[in-house]
Design a protein around this motif. Structure first.
Motif, PDB file in Angstrom:
ATOM      1  N   ILE A 162       0.762  -1.146   0.399  1.00 42.43           N
ATOM      2  CA  ILE A 162      -0.082   0.369   0.052  1.00 42.43           C
ATOM      3  C   ILE A 162       0.740   1.305   0.124  1.00 42.43           C
ATOM      4  CG2 ILE A 162      -1.792   1.124   1.183  1.00 42.43           C
ATOM      5  CD1 ILE A 162      -3.201  -1.203   1.962  1.00 42.43           C
ATOM      6  N   LEU A 165       1.490   1.970  -3.624  1.00 43.52           N
ATOM      7  CA  LEU A 165       1.041   2.847  -4.278  1.00 43.52           C
ATOM      8  C   LEU A 165       0.545   3.885  -3.820  1.00 43.52           C
ATOM      9  CD1 LEU A 165      -2.218  -0.447  -3.257  1.00 43.52           C
ATOM     10  CD2 LEU A 165      -0.550  -0.027  -5.531  1.00 43.52           C
ATOM     11  N   LYS A 166       0.437   4.135  -2.612  1.00 41.39           N
ATOM     12  CA  LYS A 166       0.963   6.382  -2.340  1.00 41.39           C
ATOM     13  C   LYS A 166       1.699   6.193  -2.587  1.00 41.39           C
ATOM     14  CE  LYS A 166      -0.640   7.201   1.853  1.00 41.39           C
ATOM     15  NZ  LYS A 166      -0.136   6.957   3.492  1.00 41.39           N
ATOM     16  N   HIS A 172      -6.514   3.509  -7.692  1.00 37.01           N
ATOM     17  CA  HIS A 172      -6.767   2.077  -7.886  1.00 37.01           C
ATOM     18  C   HIS A 172      -6.623   1.182  -8.026  1.00 37.01           C
ATOM     19  CE1 HIS A 172      -7.402   2.917 -12.304  1.00 37.01           C
ATOM     20  NE2 HIS A 172      -7.599   0.509 -11.708  1.00 37.01           N
ATOM     21  N   TYR A 173      -6.274  -0.033  -7.078  1.00 39.32           N
ATOM     22  CA  TYR A 173      -5.464  -0.899  -7.660  1.00 39.32           C
ATOM     23  C   TYR A 173      -6.259  -2.006  -7.355  1.00 39.32           C
ATOM     24  CZ  TYR A 173      -2.201  -4.248  -5.264  1.00 39.32           C
ATOM     25  OH  TYR A 173      -1.489  -5.730  -5.205  1.00 39.32           O
ATOM     26  N   THR A 202      -7.174  -6.117   3.790  1.00 39.45           N
ATOM     27  CA  THR A 202      -7.215  -5.390   2.213  1.00 39.45           C
ATOM     28  C   THR A 202      -7.447  -4.708   2.206  1.00 39.45           C
ATOM     29  OG1 THR A 202      -5.488  -7.949   1.746  1.00 39.45           O
ATOM     30  CG2 THR A 202      -5.401  -6.108   0.060  1.00 39.45           C
ATOM     31  N   SER A 205      -7.770  -1.447   4.129  1.00 37.27           N
ATOM     32  CA  SER A 205      -6.199  -0.771   4.595  1.00 37.27           C
ATOM     33  C   SER A 205      -6.314   0.196   2.864  1.00 37.27           C
ATOM     34  CB  SER A 205      -5.406  -1.837   4.017  1.00 37.27           C
ATOM     35  OG  SER A 205      -5.382  -2.385   5.636  1.00 37.27           O
ATOM     36  N   LEU A 206      -7.001  -0.792   2.078  1.00 34.27           N
ATOM     37  CA  LEU A 206      -7.307   0.731   0.734  1.00 34.27           C
ATOM     38  C   LEU A 206      -7.964   1.954   1.048  1.00 34.27           C
ATOM     39  CD1 LEU A 206      -7.071  -2.444  -1.766  1.00 34.27           C
ATOM     40  CD2 LEU A 206      -4.618  -0.975  -1.314  1.00 34.27           C
ATOM     41  N   ASN A 209      -6.549   4.442   2.637  1.00 39.28           N
ATOM     42  CA  ASN A 209      -5.726   4.979   2.323  1.00 39.28           C
ATOM     43  C   ASN A 209      -6.289   5.943   0.860  1.00 39.28           C
ATOM     44  OD1 ASN A 209      -2.669   4.996   4.167  1.00 39.28           O
ATOM     45  ND2 ASN A 209      -3.255   3.098   3.607  1.00 39.28           N
ATOM     46  N   ILE A 211      -8.147   4.473  -1.516  1.00 40.02           N
ATOM     47  CA  ILE A 211      -7.427   3.928  -3.388  1.00 40.02           C
ATOM     48  C   ILE A 211      -8.094   2.692  -3.502  1.00 40.02           C
ATOM     49  CG2 ILE A 211      -5.841   2.002  -3.899  1.00 40.02           C
ATOM     50  CD1 ILE A 211      -3.174   3.253  -2.277  1.00 40.02           C
ATOM     51  N   PRO A 213     -10.278  -0.553  -4.047  1.00 40.60           N
ATOM     52  CA  PRO A 213      -9.684  -1.490  -4.363  1.00 40.60           C
ATOM     53  C   PRO A 213     -10.567  -2.128  -5.463  1.00 40.60           C
ATOM     54  CG  PRO A 213     -11.215  -1.463  -2.598  1.00 40.60           C
ATOM     55  CD  PRO A 213     -11.059  -0.110  -2.574  1.00 40.60           C
TER      56      PRO A 213
END
Length: 556
Positions: A162, A165-166, A172-173, A202, A205-206, A209, A211, A213
């Motif tokens: 993560i 990703l940040k 998005h992921y 998971t 958590s995304l 942050n 993001i 999912p």
């Protein structure tokens, strides 16, 4: 408030996903069969576009100037030279070729991965064996007999991932779920709570942050299954979750060798219909492509079969399948030239011989690694416009697009990946200018990872993974900085600024490469120490024992 519950939607337990006390989300589906996106901003949730258009047999196409092109042999790895004389390539009218495109507001930028290729922990915390576990554990199936048993150790590195990703600043992921981690025995009544909790944590958590999912529930899927999922979601959960269900299909573009030859144009049309239309046509038009039905039917008759090897949909099935897509996910990597090739009668026909076509490539096309993956950006724009014309301009998300390299040594200054990204993303933005309804882009992939039967010999990642180090540290390649700038600018600004991105990315990767070299040296020293010290200690002990024995014998 939208509440996502895996049990009613996916049969995986009531606590997976988004809890009620969390912020209100709008959710929709993406990728193969069903995938989940949760978006915090309602204004970026796309609506379905259904434009009724008369679909011509093919799009007028023109080719690049080629002194020669190469023909692929049956295994696709050893192209053969084929002389030809072709007209020059011309872009469609009104299509500027520079990189001055800025995407529309709300366009989503992301990066992707998949479970088996990254997670590892193949037999930990209650996970059952998958078909790929069984396949890779048989000797001779994968390059150097490598497996995904530990892969990138992603199962243990969610928080670290993560942070990457940040660093990339993605919206998005995209990642997939390992079903053996959820249902170890394949029976839905026997669920693995630790697996459910892993994906639940998971996803949350995304979201924490900022993001989005994107959860691919299965990395590949078929239209029939897709239709059942779409109807199930549509009838039961759409009104509450305001979600969307779609399918992701991977397809190359097929360009006719001679655009003025009806034979070559027909061959290129078959290529696309056999690759993309096979699955997209039933969903968007209610049946398999006519050209597939005709060719497979004729070849089946030549074999003496009473019915076609291509199944026939009933009227009820056509009605059930048609329209079961709120969007189309597209994975795209490369392009081929296509010519007519009549295959001799075979007692056992194949998918490839049914097409009566052959694939060719231009040896001038860039290919950083595997021989199948040539960088041909203009083919992506062609493919996107074909989808627009053939299927009524559906909502499109690019779910996979990237380039790999064959690994001889660590390559952090991945200039070829930067050029690939610049070319392909620019063509997507041109397609937007053409009126194609594409709303998001997912680069493939976040990490270097296990590449199926190629093992770890090919690398698609933005981040290099040192698989020789037991901790498997990640190191950013030059493409990280470059893609980050594309995301921040929402496309490409003026050429001078884009050139500065390139220079800065290459400067940064040089410093990172020095760090990797130092870490690799330390890793080798640690490995040497771990081997040498125990060995030396053992020898000392054995020597002492031998000396003691001689001493005792000499005194008796």
């Amino acid at each position: 408030m939208t509440v996502l519950s895996a049990k009613p939607a996916f049969g995986m337990g009531k606590d997976m996903g988004i809890k009620k006390q969390e912020k209100a989300e709008k959710c929709f589906q993406l990728r193969s069969c069903v995938s989940l996106i949760c978006v915090k901003r309602p204004n970026v949730i796309p609506s379905r576009v259904a434009v009724k258009m008369k679909c011509p047999r093919g799009i007028p196409l023109q080719t690049q100037d080629l002194p020669n092109i190469w023909r692929f042999s049956s295994d696709g790895d050893h192209p053969q030279k084929l002389p030809t004389d072709l007209p020059g390539y011309q872009e469609p009218p009104g299509s500027p070729s520079d990189n001055r495109f800025i995407s529309r507001a709300g366009f989503l930028w992301g990066v992707g991965s998949s479970a088996y290729q990254t997670e590892g922990a193949w037999d930990k915390d209650g996970k059952g064996p998958s078909i790929w576990d069984a396949f890779t554990h048989k000797k001779g199936k994968v390059f150097r007999n490598e497996t995904g048993d530990s892969a990138c150790d992603g199962y243990y590195k969610v928080k670290a991932e993560i942070q990457l990703l940040k660093e990339l600043k993605v919206n998005h992921y995209l990642f997939s779920i390992s079903w053996p981690r959820i249902m170890p025995t394949g029976i839905k009544e026997q669920l693995n709570e630790k697996g459910i909790q892993f994906y639940n944590d998971t996803i949350n958590s995304l979201l924490e942050n900022n993001i989005t999912p994107i959860v691919s529930l299965y990395h590949w899927d078929l239209p029939q299954t897709h239709a059942k999922v779409w109807h199930s979601y549509n009838n039961t959960w759409r009104s509450e979750q305001q979600g969307m269900v779609g399918i992701s299909l991977t397809s190359s573009w097929g360009e006719p060798v001679d655009p003025h030859s009806q034979t070559d144009r027909d061959a290129a049309e078959r290529y696309i219909q056999f690759h993309l239309g096979w699955f997209a046509n039933p969903i968007y038009r209610g049946d398999y492509p006519e050209v597939m039905k005709n060719y497979v039917g004729r070849k089946s008759a030549q074999q003496g079969l009473e019915t076609s090897r291509l199944p026939t949909f009933s009227v009820q099935e056509k009605t059930y399948i048609k329209g079961t897509s709120d969007f189309l996910g597209i994975g795209h990597f490369t392009t081929r030239y296509v010519i007519q090739k009549s295959f001799p009668f075979l007692q056992v026909s194949s998918y490839h011989s049914d097409q009566d076509s052959a694939e060719l490539v231009d040896p001038k096309w860039a290919a950083a690694g595997p021989s199948w993956l040539y960088s041909v950006p203009w083919g992506f724009r062609r493919l996107l416009n074909f989808i627009k014309t053939q299927y009524g301009n559906p909502l499109i998300y690019v779910t996979e697009n990237g380039v790999s390299e064959k690994v001889q040594r660590a390559q952090l200054c991945d200039e070829w990946r930067i050029e690939y990204l610049k070319g392909y993303i620019n063509e997507i933005l041109k397609a937007l200018n053409d009126g194609v309804n594409v709303k998001g882009y997912t680069a493939w992939s976040l990490l270097d990872k296990f590449e199926w039967n190629k093992g770890f010999s090919e690398r698609f990642g933005f981040y290099h993974v040192d698989f020789k180090n037991k901790n498997k540290p990640r190191y950013p390649k030059a493409s990280v900085d470059y893609y980050k700038n594309i995301i921040s600018a929402n496309g490409f600004p003026n050429p001078r600024e884009v050139e500065n991105w390139h220079k800065e990315a290459m400067d940064t990767c040089s410093a990172t490469h020095q760090l990797l070299a130092t870490d690799s040296l330390l890793t080798r020293m640690e490995m040497l120490t771990e081997i040498v010290l125990p060995t030396a200690l053992t020898l000392c002990i054995l020597t002492s024992i031998v000396l003691l024995i001689f001493y005792l014998r000499s005194h008796h």
